[in-house]
Design an enzyme around this catalytic site. Structure first.
Site, PDB file in Angstrom:
ATOM      1  N   SER A 185     -12.884  -5.837 -10.752  1.00 29.45           N
ATOM      2  CA  SER A 185     -13.714  -4.902  -9.984  1.00 29.45           C
ATOM      3  C   SER A 185     -13.084  -4.529  -8.648  1.00 29.45           C
ATOM      4  O   SER A 185     -13.556  -3.627  -7.975  1.00 29.45           O
ATOM      5  CB  SER A 185     -15.102  -5.507  -9.758  1.00 29.45           C
ATOM      6  OG  SER A 185     -14.995  -6.659  -8.951  1.00 29.45           O
ATOM      7  N   GLY A 186     -12.030  -5.236  -8.278  1.00 32.33           N
ATOM      8  CA  GLY A 186     -11.360  -4.912  -7.021  1.00 32.33           C
ATOM      9  C   GLY A 186     -10.329  -3.816  -7.186  1.00 32.33           C
ATOM     10  O   GLY A 186     -10.165  -3.250  -8.272  1.00 32.33           O
ATOM     11  N   TYR A 187      -9.614  -3.527  -6.116  1.00 32.62           N
ATOM     12  CA  TYR A 187      -8.673  -2.416  -6.162  1.00 32.62           C
ATOM     13  C   TYR A 187      -7.398  -2.769  -6.933  1.00 32.62           C
ATOM     14  O   TYR A 187      -6.845  -1.934  -7.644  1.00 32.62           O
ATOM     15  CB  TYR A 187      -8.321  -1.954  -4.747  1.00 32.62           C
ATOM     16  CG  TYR A 187      -9.485  -1.341  -4.014  1.00 32.62           C
ATOM     17  CD1 TYR A 187     -10.496  -0.672  -4.705  1.00 32.62           C
ATOM     18  CD2 TYR A 187      -9.600  -1.434  -2.637  1.00 32.62           C
ATOM     19  CE1 TYR A 187     -11.576  -0.106  -4.038  1.00 32.62           C
ATOM     20  CE2 TYR A 187     -10.667  -0.865  -1.955  1.00 32.62           C
ATOM     21  CZ  TYR A 187     -11.655  -0.204  -2.655  1.00 32.62           C
ATOM     22  OH  TYR A 187     -12.716   0.355  -1.991  1.00 32.62           O
ATOM     23  N   ALA A 188      -6.893  -3.992  -6.773  1.00 39.78           N
ATOM     24  CA  ALA A 188      -5.665  -4.364  -7.483  1.00 39.78           C
ATOM     25  C   ALA A 188      -5.924  -4.431  -8.983  1.00 39.78           C
ATOM     26  O   ALA A 188      -5.188  -3.855  -9.788  1.00 39.78           O
ATOM     27  CB  ALA A 188      -5.140  -5.700  -6.960  1.00 39.78           C
ATOM     28  N   SER A 242     -15.710  -9.563 -14.271  1.00 38.33           N
ATOM     29  CA  SER A 242     -16.272  -9.486 -12.916  1.00 38.33           C
ATOM     30  C   SER A 242     -17.542 -10.305 -12.924  1.00 38.33           C
ATOM     31  O   SER A 242     -18.451 -10.037 -13.720  1.00 38.33           O
ATOM     32  CB  SER A 242     -16.579  -8.044 -12.525  1.00 38.33           C
ATOM     33  OG  SER A 242     -17.414  -8.034 -11.376  1.00 38.33           O
ATOM     34  N   ARG A 243     -17.598 -11.281 -12.074  1.00 40.32           N
ATOM     35  CA  ARG A 243     -18.807 -12.125 -12.033  1.00 40.32           C
ATOM     36  C   ARG A 243     -20.042 -11.326 -11.664  1.00 40.32           C
ATOM     37  O   ARG A 243     -21.103 -11.492 -12.235  1.00 40.32           O
ATOM     38  CB  ARG A 243     -18.634 -13.252 -11.000  1.00 40.32           C
ATOM     39  CG  ARG A 243     -17.859 -14.436 -11.536  1.00 40.32           C
ATOM     40  CD  ARG A 243     -17.927 -15.616 -10.584  1.00 40.32           C
ATOM     41  NE  ARG A 243     -17.264 -16.764 -11.219  1.00 40.32           N
ATOM     42  CZ  ARG A 243     -15.947 -16.960 -11.244  1.00 40.32           C
ATOM     43  NH1 ARG A 243     -15.148 -16.080 -10.664  1.00 40.32           N
ATOM     44  NH2 ARG A 243     -15.434 -18.018 -11.848  1.00 40.32           N
ATOM     45  N   CYS A 300       2.587  -6.352  -1.223  1.00 40.95           N
ATOM     46  CA  CYS A 300       2.901  -4.937  -1.002  1.00 40.95           C
ATOM     47  C   CYS A 300       3.827  -4.741   0.195  1.00 40.95           C
ATOM     48  O   CYS A 300       4.831  -4.027   0.100  1.00 40.95           O
ATOM     49  CB  CYS A 300       1.629  -4.118  -0.858  1.00 40.95           C
ATOM     50  SG  CYS A 300       0.466  -4.719   0.369  1.00 40.95           S
ATOM     51  N   ALA A 314     -11.780  -4.293  -1.752  1.00 42.41           N
ATOM     52  CA  ALA A 314     -12.958  -3.487  -2.081  1.00 42.41           C
ATOM     53  C   ALA A 314     -14.234  -3.970  -1.397  1.00 42.41           C
ATOM     54  O   ALA A 314     -15.278  -3.348  -1.531  1.00 42.41           O
ATOM     55  CB  ALA A 314     -13.158  -3.470  -3.595  1.00 42.41           C
ATOM     56  N   ASN A 329       0.948   1.118  -1.951  1.00 42.49           N
ATOM     57  CA  ASN A 329       0.703  -0.334  -1.950  1.00 42.49           C
ATOM     58  C   ASN A 329       0.029  -0.823  -3.230  1.00 42.49           C
ATOM     59  O   ASN A 329       0.238  -1.964  -3.645  1.00 42.49           O
ATOM     60  CB  ASN A 329      -0.142  -0.746  -0.743  1.00 42.49           C
ATOM     61  CG  ASN A 329      -1.483  -0.044  -0.693  1.00 42.49           C
ATOM     62  OD1 ASN A 329      -1.526   1.188  -0.757  1.00 42.49           O
ATOM     63  ND2 ASN A 329      -2.561  -0.778  -0.605  1.00 42.49           N
TER      64      ASN A 329
END
Lengths: 346, 346, 346, 346
Positions: free
Chosen positions: A13-16, A37-38, A150, A186, A314
């Site tokens: 769910s994050g950006y990476a 995603s928890r 990055c 995020a 990045n």
């Protein structure tokens, strides 16, 4: 044509993780099996990654429900991959970690920059640093790939040929990375609250940036690279400028030669140093969304000062794209597979 | 020269309270006595308002420690001022509320747009709507001033002369407000998380915006104004465009006449409708930091469609500046006192 | 109260001249008499400076129509003030030049950085460099003030106390200035075309920046300062970071002492180095529109690396505000007169 | 697998031509043969399109040197394609024009919005309007495709199903398009000068926008659509909001049905109307770089006001992507070929 391999993402769910997901969905030899995603179990992944609407019907699953797959990608907060490694080790023969947990070999550097002893020093030797330009051979057989940071990527790729070929005067190298807001992740915070961050140019880490450790460990001879990180209000991208001195017996031609020798066959490195036009040096705007690292430089004739400039996205070359590239190397696939996007202009 | 009056601000760590504080510190006839924040007791106000470094040594105090003063400004989340009014009522003879709690007289409109019955209908009659252009006479003796909403201000000031002078065809008026990120306040949220919000043009409230109620209540004859709110990534500012039809017997000259008649002496309204240059219409960039409301229009000759355009800074003319202007009217001070900033260009 | 002095501006349609005009209109002891523009004779100044609508009825006049005044401000392209000096010299007893023409005393530095011999070396000695923090005493009697460059101001004010007090290790100082788009002036160009420039982080002058000359000439002992200029997409503002090494026998306390000793009484320098909050270091966003130079630093304990950080608004403290401050010194007026704006947040 | 077709681009140094070039280079069934630019003959195309570095070695050629090809794309300033049509007509059996020259059939509308008689009314009948969603059948055999305007595309795709299915009350429809800076082209101008444009929200065409003609001509029954264009500081993208009234006998379900009926099989239209999350409506940030048109709406129950919202990338779905999609239809290729990019988030 190779058969497709299944890949699952822990922490999607994050950006990476989301960026790896985007690239994996467009990769002809990967099939995304599960994304965890928890907090968002049961929600479509497109709820938080709206660019994936109409591209996938995947829903987030709980990490506890992970099934075996060919490739597992870990995208979790700092420290979790190391502490919970046993949970995931048996799920897939090939594991990529997007965090910093397994990047360093030098336990002293780890302690200095992360402020604690490494929780699992026993695991470190099995990981290969996920930088194909530096470690392509090792990656071909790596089953554990520690994807690089990055800012470290931008700095390493700018400096590596010069250090490797011995072109620089001994002494400190001052690198400044101008970074973007997606690097902080995020999760909302006051530092990333739009009214506070928009238009800001913030010296957020003048000293002590953790990626310094990766940079020093992976440059031949471990030169004293100093890193100052400045946060801009770009959403994606890094511009790195490094200042150092060229050996007095060398000229601009030698700099060109070193870059050509080391990077001549690299598919994702472009030398950018033009004599006309407005795009004479690397610019993160130009590489946004791509896996390119553009590299350029300028030499001050009378002093020998050399300014090295590099630019990456990045989240792509700095994270998920570099991971895909490493994976392509590992699998024996063409290295550019799934990384063909040319970027936009303007 | 008048003697200075003391002013205290309840809820001074947010953007509205902070903006009132900035203006009050620069106002020659105001002396800021106390600024409250529950979470930041003891911290200097400049910790969250870095523009005030070197301008004041004030520290946040707990609301419980408020002392009597000449003027009290309430800047609290929706509903708090109404529910806790008795706590503050005795502290100062003049009270300004920056929230929406006391703006409406029509209890039905309140319920429709705020989703509940007004908690204190008994208090409403003592409040005057803090819009000097519409209610200057009433403000001269008002001890309770309900400062108007930012989108309502932009819309009302654009439309008021046309409605008042009866220039428009009966029927709906479609107003679109393009707003900025500071309007959502100082509290981080996913919607205001920089990577999510930067570059976004987000239709965040296509229907049902609460300021619709204020607009309808304060326009003569209560025309059917529809409001659509679109969020941009500006930090400050509102651009309002309203679409309606001019009466068929009228021309552009009549529009000019109405604006001149109603706004001819207004110190903070500028008519902007040029025939050349790039700044032909109102633009929120031009009024940033100022108390101006720039107003312009364009008439489509063949259809009679009239597009009204206005621009304000949501935190100044839309909130704290309008409040200072109302206070100046109330105190009998020159109306522009403390509101002289011309704005920047570029 | 002093009597008002008349001031005229030669070249008032650009950003530097326009900014001086804005500040002069708000200065209680200045009366703007004439503003010239060859291309816009007869147009109201507010046509190109829309923030001045309603603030002045001045129209641009031809330079040929300039009349005598108390103070003349020259804001012309590089080289014009020197070549045409006789045209203007007799018009006013006090002249401020906003260009680089009269800033340097060292003719060799001029030739090196400007690529030609200085056209009027005979004039140089009569000019005082318009930096009150460094040359306040000389400015008190200066009739010709050469206002300093924006990047030079940010760099000089960050480094001056450290160099003056002898705190730094001998050796190069690497300064990086992150600058904004207004610095390139009001004339459209491809480099400033919005689609090309927006979101760009452009290493536009890695070596050879002309302001290097001013910086070296005005720092005690003329240390070897290297300047790299990176263009961001802010409209106003400069963030300067300089990297160097503190003497091994010194500590952070000594750095603080030097800044306090040299800047303790400066009205426009604020030391910014906080232990909490998100505004811990200088940020150009915070000083936009103001005459402040915020200065901070960070010391890397184990290596002695010192990172100095400063932030200014390039058009105010970097150009027109610094000019007004110098003029206030010259006239014996309170130094902050007309420069009171606190800046906006957010 | 089909054989590759050759395509040449007349006017390839601008943004529309450059975007077509980018997409064509990534299209597996197209081979770019020539790209013209009068001013840049001999320069590599990557000099002005830096994203194409390493992607192509093409150099600009003079239009006089154009050779026959399978498909010719005209990307020239308004009026040139019509006036110079004979120059190009014989070069290729299939011609796409990206300008407005051949979009309209109604000569009266052309004269009204373009201010002159159409120079070549005799040519109009052979052109098909390049909008696959409206004219897919006709495009399958079209040899001349007049690619549609960006604002027209956003507005048409938002409104078409509602008008076609007869859901709207008779009367005016008020459309507001919030557009971006790339729409004005690659030529520098004061209006696009970064310091003037950055942060601006500019009502640049409140009435009389030329795309109004295309919208009216292509909506069934030619309803009275009014267009107001507001310029934001995004580089790419359009957000369109249209305000109108739903017939009193209908509900939200009927709106959904109409969209599903008309767009159910469309590969590039996504309905976006979520009940949670921050991406509930279309947003140009989400579709940047893609060929998607996201469409959503909101219905105000008590008044029947319907707000339609659509978002596109003006250079892709609004110009070059729509052209590629039309070409795919014409050639019988899968409609999404070469248009697979998912877009980035964040």
């Amino acid at each position: 044509m190779s058969e497709k391999k299944t890949v699952s993402i822990v922490g999607g769910s994050g950006y990476a993780g989301g960026e790896f997901l985007r690239l994996a969905l467009g990769h002809p030899l990967l099939e995304v099996k599960q994304v965890t995603s928890r907090r968002m179990v049961g929600d479509p992944v497109s709820l938080v990654h709206p660019n994936l609407r109409g591209r996938t019907n995947l829903k987030f699953v709980d990490p506890a429900g992970l099934e075996p797959c060919d490739i597992l990608v870990l995208s979790m907060p700092h420290g979790v991959a190391a502490r919970e490694f046993e949970k995931y080790a048996g799920l897939a023969p090939i594991i990529l970690d997007l965090s910093a947990d397994f990047r360093l070999k030098d336990l002293g550097l780890y302690k200095k920059y992360y402020g604690e002893d490494h929780p699992r020093p026993d695991l470190l030797n099995r990981w290969v640093y996920g930088n194909p330009e530096l470690y392509r051979e090792a990656l071909k057989t790596a089953n554990h790939i520690a994807c690089c940071g990055c800012n470290a990527t931008a700095t390493l790729l700018g400096l590596y040929p010069l250090v490797k070929e011995g072109l620089l005067v001994d002494g400190p190298i001052f690198a400044t990375v101008m970074i973007s807001t997606s690097a902080a992740g995020a999760e909302p915070s006051l530092a990333s609250h739009h009214p506070e961050r928009a238009g800001s140019i913030r010296a957020y880490k003048p000293t002590g940036h953790r990626h310094t450790a990766e940079i020093r460990e992976n440059l031949p001879g471990h030169p004293q690279v100093h890193l100052t990180a400045v946060a801009t209000d770009r959403v994606r991208g890094i511009l790195m400028t490094a200042q150092t001195f060229l050996r007095a017996d060398l000229t601009e031609k030698d700099v060109w030669s070193a870059y050509r020798k080391v990077y001549g066959a690299e598919p994702f490195i472009r030398m950018v140093k033009l004599k006309k036009g407005i795009h004479r040096y690397p610019d993160p705007g130009v590489v946004e969304g791509t896996n390119y690292c553009d590299v350029g430089f300028e030499l001050e004739e009378d002093t020998g000062r050399l300014v090295v400039i590099s630019a990456i996205d990045n989240l792509v070359k700095g994270t998920a794209g570099h991971a895909i590239q490493s994976l392509n190397v590992r699998m024996g696939w063409p290295e550019t597979t799934g990384l063909e996007f040319a970027g936009l202009h303007p």
